[in-house]
Design a protein around this motif. Sequence first.
Motif, short mmCIF file in Angstrom:
data_model
loop_
_atom_site.label_atom_id
_atom_site.label_comp_id
_atom_site.label_asym_id
_atom_site.label_seq_id
_atom_site.Cartn_x
_atom_site.Cartn_y
_atom_site.Cartn_z
N MET A 7 -65.31 18.31 -27.42
CA MET A 7 -64.59 17.73 -28.45
C MET A 7 -63.27 18.59 -28.91
N ILE A 8 -62.16 18.08 -29.00
CA ILE A 8 -60.98 18.77 -29.25
C ILE A 8 -60.62 18.36 -30.76
N GLU A 9 -59.91 18.70 -31.64
CA GLU A 9 -59.54 18.47 -32.83
C GLU A 9 -58.01 18.31 -33.03
N ILE A 10 -57.47 17.10 -33.66
CA ILE A 10 -56.11 17.04 -34.03
C ILE A 10 -56.02 17.11 -35.41
N LEU A 11 -55.09 18.38 -35.86
CA LEU A 11 -55.06 18.49 -37.20
C LEU A 11 -53.99 17.61 -38.06
N VAL A 12 -54.55 16.79 -39.03
CA VAL A 12 -53.38 15.90 -39.59
C VAL A 12 -53.30 16.61 -41.15
N LEU A 13 -51.93 17.13 -41.23
CA LEU A 13 -51.71 17.93 -42.39
C LEU A 13 -50.40 17.36 -43.21
N TYR A 14 -50.84 17.27 -44.55
CA TYR A 14 -49.90 16.36 -45.37
C TYR A 14 -49.63 16.76 -46.83
N TYR A 15 -48.55 16.58 -47.44
CA TYR A 15 -48.47 16.53 -48.90
C TYR A 15 -48.35 15.31 -49.34
N GLY A 54 -56.10 6.47 -35.62
CA GLY A 54 -55.71 6.34 -34.16
C GLY A 54 -56.20 7.57 -33.35
N VAL A 55 -56.12 8.74 -33.88
CA VAL A 55 -56.62 9.96 -33.27
C VAL A 55 -58.13 9.81 -32.64
N GLU A 56 -58.95 9.23 -33.73
CA GLU A 56 -60.35 8.86 -33.52
C GLU A 56 -60.37 8.08 -32.37
N GLY A 57 -59.50 7.08 -32.20
CA GLY A 57 -59.89 6.17 -31.07
C GLY A 57 -59.90 6.49 -29.79
N VAL A 58 -59.51 7.84 -29.45
CA VAL A 58 -59.38 8.33 -28.17
C VAL A 58 -60.64 9.34 -27.83
N ALA A 59 -61.23 9.27 -26.66
CA ALA A 59 -62.36 9.63 -26.61
C ALA A 59 -62.18 11.23 -26.58
N GLY A 60 -63.32 11.79 -26.95
CA GLY A 60 -63.31 13.20 -26.95
C GLY A 60 -62.29 14.08 -27.98
N VAL A 61 -61.85 13.30 -28.95
CA VAL A 61 -61.03 13.94 -29.82
C VAL A 61 -61.43 13.30 -31.33
N GLN A 62 -61.43 14.21 -32.17
CA GLN A 62 -61.56 13.99 -33.59
C GLN A 62 -60.46 14.48 -34.47
N SER A 63 -60.40 13.78 -35.72
CA SER A 63 -59.26 14.58 -36.51
C SER A 63 -59.71 15.62 -37.66
N CYS A 95 -56.61 23.98 -33.95
CA CYS A 95 -56.33 22.56 -33.51
C CYS A 95 -55.64 22.41 -32.00
N ALA A 96 -55.87 21.06 -31.29
CA ALA A 96 -55.17 21.20 -30.16
C ALA A 96 -53.88 20.37 -30.20
N GLY A 97 -53.76 19.87 -31.60
CA GLY A 97 -52.38 19.23 -31.80
C GLY A 97 -52.35 19.14 -33.54
N LEU A 98 -51.08 18.86 -33.77
CA LEU A 98 -50.63 19.02 -35.22
C LEU A 98 -50.23 17.56 -35.45
N ILE A 99 -50.42 17.23 -36.59
CA ILE A 99 -49.47 15.85 -37.36
C ILE A 99 -49.28 16.06 -38.72
N VAL A 100 -47.82 16.32 -38.91
CA VAL A 100 -47.34 16.47 -40.52
C VAL A 100 -46.75 15.63 -41.07
N GLY A 101 -47.17 15.54 -42.48
CA GLY A 101 -46.64 14.24 -43.22
C GLY A 101 -46.37 15.03 -44.55
N SER A 102 -45.09 14.29 -44.94
CA SER A 102 -44.65 14.59 -46.41
C SER A 102 -43.66 13.47 -47.03
N PRO A 103 -43.81 13.27 -48.15
CA PRO A 103 -42.88 12.16 -48.85
C PRO A 103 -41.73 12.89 -48.86
N THR A 104 -40.54 12.09 -48.81
CA THR A 104 -39.04 12.50 -48.63
C THR A 104 -38.78 12.91 -50.30
N ARG A 105 -38.26 14.18 -50.35
CA ARG A 105 -37.65 14.90 -51.20
C ARG A 105 -36.05 15.13 -51.24
#
Length: 198
Positions: free
Chosen positions: A1-9, A25-34, A69-79
Amino acid sequence: MIEILVLYYSRKGSTAELARQICRGVEGVAGVQSRLRTVPPVSTVVEASEPAVPGDGPPYATHDDLKQCAGLIVGSPTRFGNMAAPLKYFFDGTSALWLTGVLAGKPAAVFTSTQTMHGGQETTLLSMMLPLLHHGMYIVGLPHTEPALTRTRGGGSPYGASHVSGDETRVRLDEHEKALAQLLGRRVAELAVKLVSR
Ligand SMILES: Cc1cc2nc3c(=O)[nH]c(=O)nc-3n(C[C@H](O)[C@H](O)[C@H](O)COP(=O)(O)O)c2cc1C
């Protein structure tokens, strides 16, 4: 099992809701968790004022989260057309990791929420790509083969997932924004699987 880090403010919840859709969406892929993580607000005084663990929501991100993490998804509100200071502050503290190259060669993607349609979604998404590129990550976007990208009258762009929050008091992503957020999570997860099995 690999992990994708979803990192946000997120202050008012829109970016947090995008993050949850991306995790689906991440969890829909076999072998991957968020792994969902946030960052603390930046203190306006010199001493830290936040407890080490947030009162609610996901834990604060650590450097170990980035290493593992095996991948990284980064989110922020616009400032003002840019990523929010707490996220920038977090990345400014990653030079020790940058020296090791631990994120190099991993897939990454970005997401944002703005109040207004033309309030700087693309510039914010691009601003978040900059530290990821310096870390040597592969940037993943959204393709026009996905019909929601053409049909959306709200958020969603080739540069990443997004939401137009308006002045709503309750967060409500529309169907296209949800579909594109989930697709972004899936694309990063699928690429991570291919890269780790090389
Ligand atoms: C200091 C500040 C600057 C902002 N700048 C912009 C902006 O440039 N464009 C815009 O559309 N919205 C702007 N906003 C509004 C937020 O980006 C918007 O409400 C967003 O949906 C909030 O996301 P959240 O619910 O994840 O906190 C700004 C808000 C604050 C507090």
